[in-house]
Design a protein around this motif. Structure first.
Motif, PDB file in Angstrom:
ATOM      1  N   VAL A  78      12.615 -27.455 -20.424  1.00 56.01           N
ATOM      2  CA  VAL A  78      12.894 -27.707 -19.007  1.00 56.01           C
ATOM      3  C   VAL A  78      14.057 -26.827 -18.559  1.00 56.01           C
ATOM      4  O   VAL A  78      15.114 -26.817 -19.191  1.00 56.01           O
ATOM      5  N   ILE A  79      13.833 -26.076 -17.475  1.00 56.24           N
ATOM      6  CA  ILE A  79      14.902 -25.306 -16.842  1.00 56.24           C
ATOM      7  C   ILE A  79      15.169 -25.949 -15.495  1.00 56.24           C
ATOM      8  O   ILE A  79      14.280 -26.015 -14.650  1.00 56.24           O
ATOM      9  N   ALA A  80      16.388 -26.433 -15.302  1.00 56.58           N
ATOM     10  CA  ALA A  80      16.742 -27.124 -14.064  1.00 56.58           C
ATOM     11  C   ALA A  80      17.616 -26.230 -13.203  1.00 56.58           C
ATOM     12  O   ALA A  80      18.629 -25.700 -13.673  1.00 56.58           O
ATOM     13  N   ILE A  81      17.213 -26.039 -11.950  1.00 54.68           N
ATOM     14  CA  ILE A  81      17.978 -25.220 -11.004  1.00 54.68           C
ATOM     15  C   ILE A  81      18.750 -26.161 -10.088  1.00 54.68           C
ATOM     16  O   ILE A  81      18.159 -26.933  -9.340  1.00 54.68           O
ATOM     17  N   GLU A  82      20.073 -26.088 -10.176  1.00 50.43           N
ATOM     18  CA  GLU A  82      20.940 -27.010  -9.416  1.00 50.43           C
ATOM     19  C   GLU A  82      21.958 -26.219  -8.590  1.00 50.43           C
ATOM     20  O   GLU A  82      22.629 -25.334  -9.108  1.00 50.43           O
ATOM     21  N   LEU A  83      22.054 -26.567  -7.320  1.00 47.55           N
ATOM     22  CA  LEU A  83      22.950 -25.887  -6.380  1.00 47.55           C
ATOM     23  C   LEU A  83      24.385 -26.412  -6.450  1.00 47.55           C
ATOM     24  O   LEU A  83      25.337 -25.671  -6.228  1.00 47.55           O
ATOM     25  N   ALA A 111      22.360 -22.345  -9.231  1.00 48.10           N
ATOM     26  CA  ALA A 111      21.824 -21.392  -8.253  1.00 48.10           C
ATOM     27  C   ALA A 111      21.190 -22.134  -7.092  1.00 48.10           C
ATOM     28  O   ALA A 111      20.864 -23.315  -7.190  1.00 48.10           O
ATOM     29  N   ASP A 112      20.997 -21.402  -6.008  1.00 46.20           N
ATOM     30  CA  ASP A 112      20.234 -21.884  -4.861  1.00 46.20           C
ATOM     31  C   ASP A 112      18.772 -21.533  -5.126  1.00 46.20           C
ATOM     32  O   ASP A 112      18.435 -20.355  -5.261  1.00 46.20           O
ATOM     33  N   ALA A 113      17.924 -22.536  -5.204  1.00 47.73           N
ATOM     34  CA  ALA A 113      16.505 -22.298  -5.541  1.00 47.73           C
ATOM     35  C   ALA A 113      15.801 -21.410  -4.517  1.00 47.73           C
ATOM     36  O   ALA A 113      14.801 -20.776  -4.823  1.00 47.73           O
ATOM     37  N   MET A 114      16.343 -21.333  -3.300  1.00 54.15           N
ATOM     38  CA  MET A 114      15.741 -20.487  -2.267  1.00 54.15           C
ATOM     39  C   MET A 114      16.084 -19.014  -2.505  1.00 54.15           C
ATOM     40  O   MET A 114      15.426 -18.134  -1.960  1.00 54.15           O
ATOM     41  N   ARG A 115      17.138 -18.776  -3.304  1.00 56.18           N
ATOM     42  CA  ARG A 115      17.588 -17.392  -3.486  1.00 56.18           C
ATOM     43  C   ARG A 115      17.542 -16.937  -4.934  1.00 56.18           C
ATOM     44  O   ARG A 115      17.874 -15.793  -5.233  1.00 56.18           O
ATOM     45  N   VAL A 116      17.175 -17.817  -5.835  1.00 57.75           N
ATOM     46  CA  VAL A 116      17.139 -17.454  -7.257  1.00 57.75           C
ATOM     47  C   VAL A 116      16.151 -16.303  -7.466  1.00 57.75           C
ATOM     48  O   VAL A 116      15.111 -16.232  -6.809  1.00 57.75           O
ATOM     49  N   GLU A 117      16.510 -15.360  -8.329  1.00 60.84           N
ATOM     50  CA  GLU A 117      15.673 -14.170  -8.526  1.00 60.84           C
ATOM     51  C   GLU A 117      15.029 -14.104  -9.901  1.00 60.84           C
ATOM     52  O   GLU A 117      14.140 -13.296 -10.144  1.00 60.84           O
ATOM     53  N   GLU A 118      15.492 -14.945 -10.815  1.00 63.83           N
ATOM     54  CA  GLU A 118      14.861 -15.000 -12.138  1.00 63.83           C
ATOM     55  C   GLU A 118      15.185 -16.337 -12.793  1.00 63.83           C
ATOM     56  O   GLU A 118      16.126 -17.021 -12.408  1.00 63.83           O
ATOM     57  N   VAL A 119      14.384 -16.667 -13.779  1.00 66.36           N
ATOM     58  CA  VAL A 119      14.575 -17.911 -14.529  1.00 66.36           C
ATOM     59  C   VAL A 119      14.687 -17.519 -16.002  1.00 66.36           C
ATOM     60  O   VAL A 119      13.854 -16.755 -16.500  1.00 66.36           O
ATOM     61  N   VAL A 135      14.537 -28.389   2.797  1.00 64.14           N
ATOM     62  CA  VAL A 135      14.152 -27.013   2.407  1.00 64.14           C
ATOM     63  C   VAL A 135      12.915 -26.998   1.500  1.00 64.14           C
ATOM     64  O   VAL A 135      12.648 -26.002   0.835  1.00 64.14           O
ATOM     65  N   SER A 136      12.168 -28.092   1.480  1.00 62.16           N
ATOM     66  CA  SER A 136      11.105 -28.221   0.473  1.00 62.16           C
ATOM     67  C   SER A 136      10.036 -27.134   0.568  1.00 62.16           C
ATOM     68  O   SER A 136       9.637 -26.562  -0.454  1.00 62.16           O
ATOM     69  N   ILE A 141       7.404 -22.178  -1.627  1.00 59.06           N
ATOM     70  CA  ILE A 141       6.779 -20.866  -1.406  1.00 59.06           C
ATOM     71  C   ILE A 141       7.539 -19.773  -2.157  1.00 59.06           C
ATOM     72  O   ILE A 141       6.937 -18.891  -2.775  1.00 59.06           O
ATOM     73  N   HIS A 142       8.876 -19.858  -2.147  1.00 60.73           N
ATOM     74  CA  HIS A 142       9.683 -18.854  -2.852  1.00 60.73           C
ATOM     75  C   HIS A 142       9.392 -18.861  -4.352  1.00 60.73           C
ATOM     76  O   HIS A 142       9.206 -17.800  -4.972  1.00 60.73           O
ATOM     77  N   LEU A 143       9.323 -20.045  -4.951  1.00 55.88           N
ATOM     78  CA  LEU A 143       9.113 -20.133  -6.398  1.00 55.88           C
ATOM     79  C   LEU A 143       7.680 -19.740  -6.786  1.00 55.88           C
ATOM     80  O   LEU A 143       7.465 -19.120  -7.829  1.00 55.88           O
ATOM     81  N   LEU A 144       6.698 -20.079  -5.956  1.00 52.63           N
ATOM     82  CA  LEU A 144       5.325 -19.658  -6.234  1.00 52.63           C
ATOM     83  C   LEU A 144       5.205 -18.135  -6.167  1.00 52.63           C
ATOM     84  O   LEU A 144       4.448 -17.523  -6.923  1.00 52.63           O
TER      85      LEU A 144
END
Length: 291
Positions: A78-83, A111-119, A135-136, A141-144
């Motif tokens: 699990v990779i969790a993205i937390e702002l 990170a901000d999930a709307m602006r993250v560029e890699e995982v 921001v759902s 859409i950004h992550l897809l």
């Protein structure tokens, strides 16, 4: 013979409130912080998501870790993205305390999930998240877009947004989120979630949306070109698509020519068109402009 590590213990109301008190945390509406306090709900989300022990899961907005722990019961990683820096810093300690056997299967990204560029790590295969309601859709859409390795997922969003994401052409709730989600995936409603499983309780109902990746429509237009047509078609929802696209096309004549070449009735409205229709219109616009 060594005993296998115990599975995660999940958070209940007392644990969530204790963690929040320890952090002096006051959940904010601005960041959409409503923490799930019911273990049955997070287990249900994981079950509905269809993930297995082969999945690498991305979670957005893990908060205090309620869903994270339930994901670690099943997922390979699990990779969790937390702002929120406070929450991101505390989460590894919570995992160590409640899921000591899964510590190596977990990573948090501040990170901000709307602006993250890699995982980091192996390509993720699933997205499971309680998305911040304000921001759902852009986050999804950004992550897809960013992570083509994502095969499926399940997100909890505001009920109204869930209806929009899963809506088909012709329905009252069909719109920009429906079409953009359909570009990437088959999307369906996967149930409702009551307000009482959150702390603090939100003033809106929640819904689950499940999706399975599929290929976008075959088209010579780019995704950006297709999405520009979608945005224009729904900007003034009651307008005929010919009029709605006039600004994007440059003139009503170019818009009409593009629609006719796409086999779409110029007097139709955006709400009856499929994602494949929008792709053909984008192609038609490109050809009409060139001509």
């Amino acid at each position: 013979m060594s005993t296998p590590p115990a599975g995660p213990r999940l958070l209940g109301p007392a644990e969530v409130r204790a963690l929040a008190a320890e952090l002096d945390l006051r959940p904010t509406k601005q960041r959409g912080q409503n923490f799930v306090i019911d273990a049955n709900t997070v287990r249900r989300i994981v079950r509905e998501s269809g993930i297995t022990d082969q999945d690498v899961v991305v979670e957005v907005g893990p908060g205090l870790g309620s869903l994270t722990l339930a994901l670690l019961e099943v997922a390979k990683r699990v990779i969790a993205i937390e702002l929120d820096p406070l929450l991101a810093e505390r989460l590894p300690d919570t995992i160590a305390a409640y899921a000591p056997g899964q510590v190596d299967a977990f990573e948090v990204v501040l990170a901000d999930a709307m602006r993250v560029e890699e995982v980091p790590g192996p390509p993720p295969t699933a997205l499971v998240a309680n998305l911040p309601y304000n921001v759902s859709v852009p986050v999804l859409i950004h992550l897809l877009t960013l992570l083509p390795s994502l095969e499926r997922g399940l997100v909890m969003v505001q009920a109204e947004v869930a209806d929009r994401l899963a809506a088909g052409p012709g329905s009252k709730t069909y719109g920009v989120p429906s079409v953009k989600a359909a570009w990437f995936a088959d999307v369906r409603r996967a149930g409702a979630i009551g307000r009482n499983v959150f702390w603090p309780a939100p003033n809106v109902d929640s819904g689950l949306v499940a999706w399975t990746r599929r290929d976008p429509p075959v088209t010579t237009a780019t995704r950006q070109e297709v999405f520009a047509v979608v945005d224009a078609a729904f900007a003034q929802r009651r307008k005929q698509v010919r009029a709605a696209l006039r600004g994007l096309a440059g003139s009503a004549e170019v818009a009409t020519a593009a629609l006719e070449s796409a086999g779409v009735d110029p007097t139709a409205r955006g709400e009856v068109l499929t994602v494949a229709d929008f792709a053909r219109i984008a192609e038609g616009l490109s050809a009409a402009r060139t001509a």
